[in-house]
Design an enzyme around this catalytic site. Sequence first.
Site, PDB file in Angstrom:
ATOM      1  N   CYS A 168       0.858  -1.185   0.000  1.00 13.97           N
ATOM      2  CA  CYS A 168       0.000   0.000   0.000  1.00 13.97           C
ATOM      3  C   CYS A 168       0.893   1.234   0.000  1.00 13.97           C
ATOM      4  O   CYS A 168       1.456   1.601   1.037  1.00 13.97           O
ATOM      5  CB  CYS A 168      -0.896  -0.026   1.242  1.00 13.97           C
ATOM      6  SG  CYS A 168      -2.133   1.276   1.284  1.00 13.97           S
ATOM      7  N   CYS A 213      -8.572   5.608  -8.329  1.00 11.12           N
ATOM      8  CA  CYS A 213      -7.896   6.034  -7.109  1.00 11.12           C
ATOM      9  C   CYS A 213      -7.740   7.550  -7.078  1.00 11.12           C
ATOM     10  O   CYS A 213      -7.400   8.169  -8.087  1.00 11.12           O
ATOM     11  CB  CYS A 213      -6.524   5.373  -7.013  1.00 11.12           C
ATOM     12  SG  CYS A 213      -5.652   5.734  -5.466  1.00 11.12           S
TER      13      CYS A 213
END
Length: 428
Positions: A159, A353
């Site tokens: 991440c 995103c």
Amino acid sequence: MANIVVLGAGLGGTIMAYEIRDRVGKEDNVILISKGSTYSFVPSNPWVAVGWRDREAIEVDLEPACARRNIALKPQGAERLIPEENRIQLLDGSSVSYDYLVISTGPELAFDEIPGFGPEAFTQSVCHIDHALETKLAVDRLIANPGPVVIGAVQGASCFGPAYEFAFILDKALRDAKVRDRVPMTFVTSEPYIGHLGLDGVGDTKGLLESELRNHHIKWITNAKVQRFEEGKVIAEELNEDGSTKAVHEVPAAFTMMLPAFRGVSAVRDIEGLTNPRGFILVDRHQQNGRYPNIFSVGVCVAIPPMGKTPVPIGVPKTGFMIESMVTATAHNIERLVRGEKPNAEGTWNAVCLADFGDGGIAFVAQPQIPPRNVNWSSSGKWVHAAKIGFEKYFLYKVRLGKSEPFYERLALQALGIDKLKAIKLDP
């Protein structure tokens, strides 16, 4: 009547429970197991860490939301899954039995894998609301006594977006406090290049993020394997493409925030046939486990192979729309199983995103998330900051009301003009 249990009440688990409740009959039981009765919106943690949000702004009490939707909330938390008996042992000693189970626990944070790592040692974190609140105190100390900063992601991390977000958000907070000129910043990452993001880049994320780092006077080190954290410094080995050592850096750090590697939580780890060696859940294209076909999994806890070999090991992120895609496919497949039919839905695993940089940001669309892609687009601008605020408000509103419709799909369709971004596809 079927007992359908969702284990974990994060971003994936909460909307999983809502969407299953919409699909199965009133006579079927939907049970949500959570450690505590509060949902916390993790993407807002970088804002919490600089004081732009507080706990109350990003948390939701799940009890009224679940009661409104006829979902039984079990806030005791899980101690151990016992798949051979179709039950979950809870931390208070009680058990919950299931006919179908969806594992959506999220990850365990592997701070212990590097000496000196974690909020209990020499680094800060934005992975949990409690960590973010502690980080806010550290930011206050930094502003009062400026010094060098290190931000990034360690080896094995999957991440990367929040690391970039926090670097730029902290930059903005330091500029607002008029101390940025006394705070050298270095971005240290296990990625092979800036903007890789565990996805081999999306559109021109490499160029966009390198440009943003330069414009914000943030130096960087890639292919970095952190050896240890000490008080006032980060010791990181920079590798060449062949894995040999290029340099060992001792980077001064009055403040450090680096994202850890993830692993599966202890309640599900080391179950043969269910998890991989890191404790992530093994699933097929229908989100269904091979050994235990009444178990499904969605979200960060799902096992996904890395994109390819890199000098420093990194993982693949599970972004918001990708998770919602898993959720919709799983709800559809469990509905079919309850009716005596076979699963036939597969998540499309597209990515939309929004990475906020405090007063700007970068957005990207990857369709599908894992290349090769039909859509491979990225862009930047102040509009991303506004869109991220809108996303936060919408998602928290959705959780409070118990709504299950995918936000990311509508965002892509309406704001980005992509007309074929679907949550699932069905077997022919």
